[in-house]
Motif scaffolding. Structure first.
Motif, PDB file in Angstrom:
ATOM      1  N   ILE A  53       6.709  -1.924  -7.539  1.00  0.00           N
ATOM      2  CA  ILE A  53       6.810  -0.960  -6.434  1.00  0.00           C
ATOM      3  C   ILE A  53       5.603  -0.017  -6.396  1.00  0.00           C
ATOM      4  N   ASP A  54       5.231   0.332  -5.161  1.00  0.00           N
ATOM      5  CA  ASP A  54       4.290   1.414  -4.912  1.00  0.00           C
ATOM      6  C   ASP A  54       5.134   2.606  -4.481  1.00  0.00           C
ATOM      7  N   MET A  55       5.118   3.631  -5.321  1.00  0.00           N
ATOM      8  CA  MET A  55       6.004   4.777  -5.084  1.00  0.00           C
ATOM      9  C   MET A  55       5.223   5.855  -4.352  1.00  0.00           C
ATOM     10  N   PHE A  65       1.865   4.936  -8.424  1.00  0.00           N
ATOM     11  CA  PHE A  65       1.812   6.058  -7.484  1.00  0.00           C
ATOM     12  C   PHE A  65       0.703   5.821  -6.462  1.00  0.00           C
ATOM     13  N   ASP A  66       1.050   5.047  -5.436  1.00  0.00           N
ATOM     14  CA  ASP A  66       0.110   4.801  -4.339  1.00  0.00           C
ATOM     15  C   ASP A  66       0.209   6.013  -3.412  1.00  0.00           C
ATOM     16  N   ALA A  67      -0.221   7.146  -3.929  1.00  0.00           N
ATOM     17  CA  ALA A  67       0.008   8.432  -3.264  1.00  0.00           C
ATOM     18  C   ALA A  67      -1.230   9.304  -3.401  1.00  0.00           C
ATOM     19  N   LEU A  72       6.531  -3.736  -3.288  1.00  0.00           N
ATOM     20  CA  LEU A  72       7.127  -2.995  -2.173  1.00  0.00           C
ATOM     21  C   LEU A  72       6.739  -1.532  -2.231  1.00  0.00           C
ATOM     22  N   GLU A  73       6.387  -0.974  -1.070  1.00  0.00           N
ATOM     23  CA  GLU A  73       5.970   0.430  -1.037  1.00  0.00           C
ATOM     24  C   GLU A  73       6.910   1.237  -0.154  1.00  0.00           C
ATOM     25  N   GLN A  74       7.292   2.412  -0.647  1.00  0.00           N
ATOM     26  CA  GLN A  74       8.244   3.261   0.084  1.00  0.00           C
ATOM     27  C   GLN A  74       7.762   3.526   1.507  1.00  0.00           C
ATOM     28  N   GLY A  75       6.508   3.979   1.645  1.00  0.00           N
ATOM     29  CA  GLY A  75       5.996   4.339   2.963  1.00  0.00           C
ATOM     30  C   GLY A  75       5.928   3.148   3.915  1.00  0.00           C
ATOM     31  N   HIS A  76       5.646   1.974   3.374  1.00  0.00           N
ATOM     32  CA  HIS A  76       5.569   0.777   4.214  1.00  0.00           C
ATOM     33  C   HIS A  76       6.967   0.398   4.718  1.00  0.00           C
ATOM     34  N   ALA A  77       7.971   0.596   3.851  1.00  0.00           N
ATOM     35  CA  ALA A  77       9.353   0.324   4.272  1.00  0.00           C
ATOM     36  C   ALA A  77       9.704   1.216   5.457  1.00  0.00           C
ATOM     37  N   VAL A 122       2.420  -9.999  -3.268  1.00  0.00           N
ATOM     38  CA  VAL A 122       1.984  -9.686  -1.907  1.00  0.00           C
ATOM     39  C   VAL A 122       2.652  -8.370  -1.520  1.00  0.00           C
ATOM     40  N   GLU A 123       1.911  -7.494  -0.827  1.00  0.00           N
ATOM     41  CA  GLU A 123       2.462  -6.174  -0.482  1.00  0.00           C
ATOM     42  C   GLU A 123       2.751  -6.080   1.009  1.00  0.00           C
ATOM     43  N   PRO A 124       4.035  -6.042   1.396  1.00  0.00           N
ATOM     44  CA  PRO A 124       4.351  -5.974   2.827  1.00  0.00           C
ATOM     45  C   PRO A 124       3.974  -4.634   3.440  1.00  0.00           C
TER      46      PRO A 124
HETATM   47 CO    CO Z   1       0.389   0.191  -1.676  1.00  0.00          CO
END
Ligand code: CO
Ligand code: XUL
Length: 434
Positions: free
Chosen positions: A294-296, A337-339, A266-271, A230-232
């Motif tokens: 991780i989604d970086m 790389f969700d970028a 976990l994604e950096q931008g979401h954090a 699950v992706e917060p």
């Molecule tokens: Co993502």
């Protein structure tokens, strides 16, 4: 072959002294870091949606990119898009990619037609993967773009949308399994609300919990060996999303009996959107036993929305990998790389350079993290800071009760003496490695 990446050769590692912008300066897949190949630590993945489906639009303007696979509403162009995607995978040599159903196939007029389109592209991926090393890190369903999802997917007040969500996820799990995917992701972009005035939160949470249980049951039914993730994300597109952050997700998983079945992506931008650092989210998930993948990317710290930029901050990335290495690594997870490019970065070369730079930044971060862990300075400091708990009396206190503890403190046997937390000294220590 498409013409899109013409003239761009596969990227090679040329070392830190090279000035070639299309070479790896730090990412060297075979280099051993803490006893393991760098490629096997980082497990890079390209995100199909940002690299190939997003057309450069933002809330104030439309498409800026002109690609050979536009318009994307037909099967012929979906195939050209797939050709271009796998050409880029050949150039980058990254081990994984990820997709949503909607990025890879055109939407049909009916569920059955969308599924036919999807299955055709999955078969095309299967064929391309059969002659290459690239593998699927995860698949997922896009249950947020089409207007049917505007009020949520599994949390939609309309049971027909719940049904459509269940059927959609089934097809995406089947396809993920067919391609040997190592994880399956659920990100609930519209699993939340726009206003509490029209929202029954308790009912929506129960529906989402039931839905995730169906997903886990189906995983076991089909024998999918991958991890369900699950992706917060706290908000955007919804005003509030139920999977707010790692801690919230863990509470949700526990309430619905899924904490041993589901982990977190976990994604950096979401954090950052949730008011946390990336390492906070990773350390939280690790402490709770649900660190998955991780989604970086990187968010802009001024704009306050999810800008999904390619990572370029080595100290931040180093601390993220520090907590990942400490937790034992990414297991079935990876670094996706969700970028996306900035909308003025029009060229094929920009897309390659963005990934090359991101892979180098992550490699530098990983090496710095490994060096800190091997040096042991932070771990020694932690050990020393908690050394008081090494005594049998201190440990026994955890199994005692307030009265017993009170008696000791009241008798004067215990008097705390504050000690420095040494934060600046530790920050200076980290600075030596990044
Ligand atoms: Co993502
Ligand atoms: C959106 C996001 C998604 C998920 C997959 O912010 O991160 O792309 O990673 O649906």
């Amino acid at each position: 072959m498409t013409e899109f990446f013409q003239g761009i050769a596969p990227i090679a590692h040329e070392g830190p002294d090279s000035t070639n912008p299309l070479a790896f300066h730090h990412y060297n897949p075979d280099e051993i870091v803490m006893g393991k190949r760098m490629e096997d630590h980082l497990r890079f993945a390209v995100a199909y949606w940002h690299s190939f489906a997003w057309e450069g639009n933002d809330p104030f303007g439309g498409q800026t990119f002109e690609r050979p696979w536009h318009p994307q509403d037909r099967m012929t162009t979906a195939r050209i898009k797939a050709d271009a995607a796998f050409e880029m995978f050949d150039i980058l040599g990254q081990p994984y990619f990820c997709w949503h159903d909607a990025d890879i196939r055109p939407e049909g007029d009916t569920f059955a037609e969308s599924l036919r389109n999807f299955e055709e592209i999955i078969a095309c991926f299967e064929e391309k993967m059969s002659t290459r090393k690239v593998r699927l890190l995860w698949g997922t369903a896009n249950m947020f773009s089409h207007r049917r999802w505007m009020g949520g997917a599994s949390t939609n007040p309309d049971p027909d949308v719940f049904a459509y969500s269940a059927a959609t996820v089934k097809t995406c799990m089947d396809a993920t399994m067919k391609l040997g995917g190592e994880n399956y992701v659920l990100w609930g972009g519209r699993e939340g609300y726009e206003t509490l005035l029209n929202t029954d939160m308790g009912r929506e949470l129960d529906h989402m919990g039931r839905f995730l249980n169906m997903v886990v049951d189906y995983k076991h039914k089909i024998g999918f060996q991958g991890t369900i993730l699950v992706e917060p994300k706290p908000q955007e597109p919804s005003k509030h999303q139920y999977d707010y952050d790692a801690a919230t997700c863990y509470g949700f998983l526990q309430k619905y009996g899924l904490e041993n079945e589901v982990k977190l992506n976990l994604e950096q931008g979401h954090a950052i959107l949730a008011g946390h650092s990336f390492e906070h989210e990773i350390a939280t998930a690790a402490a709770l036993g649900v660190l998955g993948s991780i989604d970086m990317n990187r968010n802009d710290y001024q704009s306050g929305w999810d800008t999904d930029q390619f990572p370029n901050n080595v100290p931040e990335v180093a601390l993220a990998y520090y907590h990942i290495l400490k937790a034992g690594g990414l297991a079935t997870g990876g670094t996706n790389f969700d970028a996306k490019l900035r909308r003025q970065s029009l060229d094929a070369r920009d897309l390659i350079a963005a990934h090359v730079g991101a892979m180098d930044v992550c490699a530098r971060g990983l090496k710095a993290a490994a060096a800190m862990l091997e040096d042991g300075g932070l771990e020694d400091a932690l050990k020393e800071r908690y050394a008081g708990w090494d005594t049998p009396e201190a440990r026994a206190m955890l199994n005692s009760d307030l009265d017993t503890i009170f008696d000791k403190v009241n008798a004067g046997a215990i008097t705390p003496s504050p000690r420095s937390g040494r934060q600046e000294i530790l920050e200076n220590y980290v600075n030596r490695f990044v």
